[in-house]
Scaffold this motif. Structure first.
Motif: not given
Length: 100
Positions: A35-44, A14-31
């Motif tokens: 994002f593929n695009f920031m700002p999203p690909s369709d943003a001005p 729901g953020f960017d149809a051209e490449g949606e983001p992901e949350i990566h849970a890491m082995s040290d407990g961090s997240l």
């Protein structure tokens, strides 16, 4: 020190149809919220990121934890709480709809 690695990937939608983001849970407990695009690909195109200029602060408020904008497309949450993943997921997936 053991190198940090991804232990779980949580897809977001729901953020960017051209490449949606992901949350990566890491082995040290961090997240890592990646994002593929920031700002999203369709943003001005704007030099100052426009409405996304405070995205890290907004994500931190929504998630209830500090968020570090590490790179243009990478946000780091070093010490998430048990609720952080769900709160950040809801924030990212509904962000664009709230901005319309």
């Amino acid at each position: 020190m053991t190198p940090r690695h991804i232990v779980n990937v949580i897809p977001l939608s729901g953020f960017d149809a051209e490449g949606e983001p992901e949350i990566h849970a890491m082995s040290d407990g961090s997240l890592y919220v990646v994002f593929n695009f920031m700002p999203p690909s369709d943003a001005p195109e704007e030099d100052d990121l426009g409405q996304f200029a405070n995205f890290d602060r907004e994500m931190g408020e929504a998630g209830g934890v500090p968020v570090v904008w590490e790179d243009r497309e990478v946000f780091v949450i070093r010490s998430p709480t048990p609720e952080t993943v769900e709160r950040v997921k809801r924030f990212v997936e509904t962000y664009r709809a709230r901005q319309s």
